[in-house]
Design a protein around this motif. Structure first.
Motif, PDB file in Angstrom:
ATOM      1  N   ASP A  47      71.554  76.576  29.225  1.00 31.84           N
ATOM      2  CA  ASP A  47      70.434  77.654  28.919  1.00 31.84           C
ATOM      3  C   ASP A  47      69.796  78.331  30.211  1.00 31.84           C
ATOM      4  O   ASP A  47      69.338  79.391  30.104  1.00 31.84           O
ATOM      5  CB  ASP A  47      69.683  76.953  28.288  1.00 31.84           C
ATOM      6  N   THR A  48      69.605  77.579  31.442  1.00 29.87           N
ATOM      7  CA  THR A  48      68.780  78.001  32.424  1.00 29.87           C
ATOM      8  C   THR A  48      69.733  77.337  33.570  1.00 29.87           C
ATOM      9  O   THR A  48      69.933  76.089  33.662  1.00 29.87           O
ATOM     10  CB  THR A  48      67.382  77.209  32.331  1.00 29.87           C
ATOM     11  N   ILE A  49      69.392  78.102  34.804  1.00 31.34           N
ATOM     12  CA  ILE A  49      69.751  77.627  36.044  1.00 31.34           C
ATOM     13  C   ILE A  49      68.532  77.180  36.984  1.00 31.34           C
ATOM     14  O   ILE A  49      67.421  78.043  36.886  1.00 31.34           O
ATOM     15  CB  ILE A  49      70.447  78.770  36.854  1.00 31.34           C
ATOM     16  N   LEU A  50      68.428  75.819  37.234  1.00 30.78           N
ATOM     17  CA  LEU A  50      67.498  75.289  38.076  1.00 30.78           C
ATOM     18  C   LEU A  50      67.911  75.237  39.635  1.00 30.78           C
ATOM     19  O   LEU A  50      68.836  74.428  39.775  1.00 30.78           O
ATOM     20  CB  LEU A  50      66.898  74.220  37.619  1.00 30.78           C
ATOM     21  N   ILE A  63      72.641  84.459  42.405  1.00 28.61           N
ATOM     22  CA  ILE A  63      73.851  85.001  42.316  1.00 28.61           C
ATOM     23  C   ILE A  63      74.513  84.525  40.796  1.00 28.61           C
ATOM     24  O   ILE A  63      74.942  85.282  39.886  1.00 28.61           O
ATOM     25  CB  ILE A  63      74.818  85.029  43.274  1.00 28.61           C
ATOM     26  N   LEU A  64      74.366  83.299  40.625  1.00 31.18           N
ATOM     27  CA  LEU A  64      74.850  82.523  39.319  1.00 31.18           C
ATOM     28  C   LEU A  64      73.971  82.971  38.130  1.00 31.18           C
ATOM     29  O   LEU A  64      74.443  83.198  37.184  1.00 31.18           O
ATOM     30  CB  LEU A  64      75.019  81.077  39.326  1.00 31.18           C
ATOM     31  N   LYS A 102      71.588  84.251  32.878  1.00 28.79           N
ATOM     32  CA  LYS A 102      70.723  83.299  32.296  1.00 28.79           C
ATOM     33  C   LYS A 102      69.435  83.188  33.173  1.00 28.79           C
ATOM     34  O   LYS A 102      69.434  83.640  34.371  1.00 28.79           O
ATOM     35  CB  LYS A 102      71.297  81.742  32.585  1.00 28.79           C
ATOM     36  N   PRO A 103      68.248  82.791  32.742  1.00 27.55           N
ATOM     37  CA  PRO A 103      67.012  82.600  33.390  1.00 27.55           C
ATOM     38  C   PRO A 103      67.120  81.784  34.770  1.00 27.55           C
ATOM     39  O   PRO A 103      67.970  80.837  34.749  1.00 27.55           O
ATOM     40  CB  PRO A 103      66.124  82.268  32.687  1.00 27.55           C
TER      41      PRO A 103
END
Length: 174
Positions: A35-38, A50-51, A57-58
């Motif tokens: 759901d999210t990139i941290l 970049i990802l 994704k947020p």
């Protein structure tokens, strides 16, 4: 390019971006949906950005710092931010944690422990890095390159660590 002595790895911008793209492919080919990139700032900012763009994704950001001594070449006390910056309120669901490398593994182990203990809305957590050193006590879910000789990685943007506004002015003043 790895030097002959195995102590230094010099990475060009093309190699750096290529490694991020290879990481994206590994994540994609795993079939895992998140759901999210941290990302962990500062090292994980560029790969995380970049990802985030590739996967749509947020991007959430957590600041960490341990390499401050001697122009960022000596690991010191680990500081982890108290808050996560995210565009969607609180971080929740399936989260992909991104950093540039697993060096000693201390930062990633500490952050994952903090996230698991302090962020119950996170239902699943996986990690992704570009490089993993042999000395690392952390094994990410996704990585691009294993570095058996534990070299110091010279990333292409590190020239800015020695750049100052005054030096920039000298460079661009005609």
């Amino acid at each position: 390019m790895l030097t002959e002595d195995g102590k230094h790895l010099y990475v060009s911008y093309d190699e750096y971006h290529g490694a991020i793209e290879k990481l994206a492919l590994k994540i994609y080919q795993s079939g895992w949906e998140f759901d999210t990139i941290l990302c962990l700032a500062r090292g994980g900012l560029r790969p995380g950005d970049i990802l985030s763009r590739i996967f749509g994704k947020p991007l959430a950001i957590m600041s960490t710092s341990s390499y401050r001594a001697e122009a960022g070449t000596v690991q010191g006390h680990l500081d982890i931010a108290r808050f996560i910056t995210t565009p969607k309120g609180e971080i929740a669901g399936r989260v992909l944690l991104v950093d540039d490398l697993a060096d000693s593994g201390n930062t990633l182990n500490a952050v994952i422990s903090l996230l698991k203990n302090s962020y119950p809305p996170i239902t699943e957590l996986r990690s992704a890095v570009l490089w993993v050193k042999a000395i690392s006590a952390f094994s990410p879910n996704y990585s691009v390159e294993f570095l058996s000789t534990n070299p110091w990685i010279h990333q292409p943007f590190e020239n800015y660590d020695q750049m100052s506004p005054k030096k920039l002015l000298e460079k661009w003043t005609v």
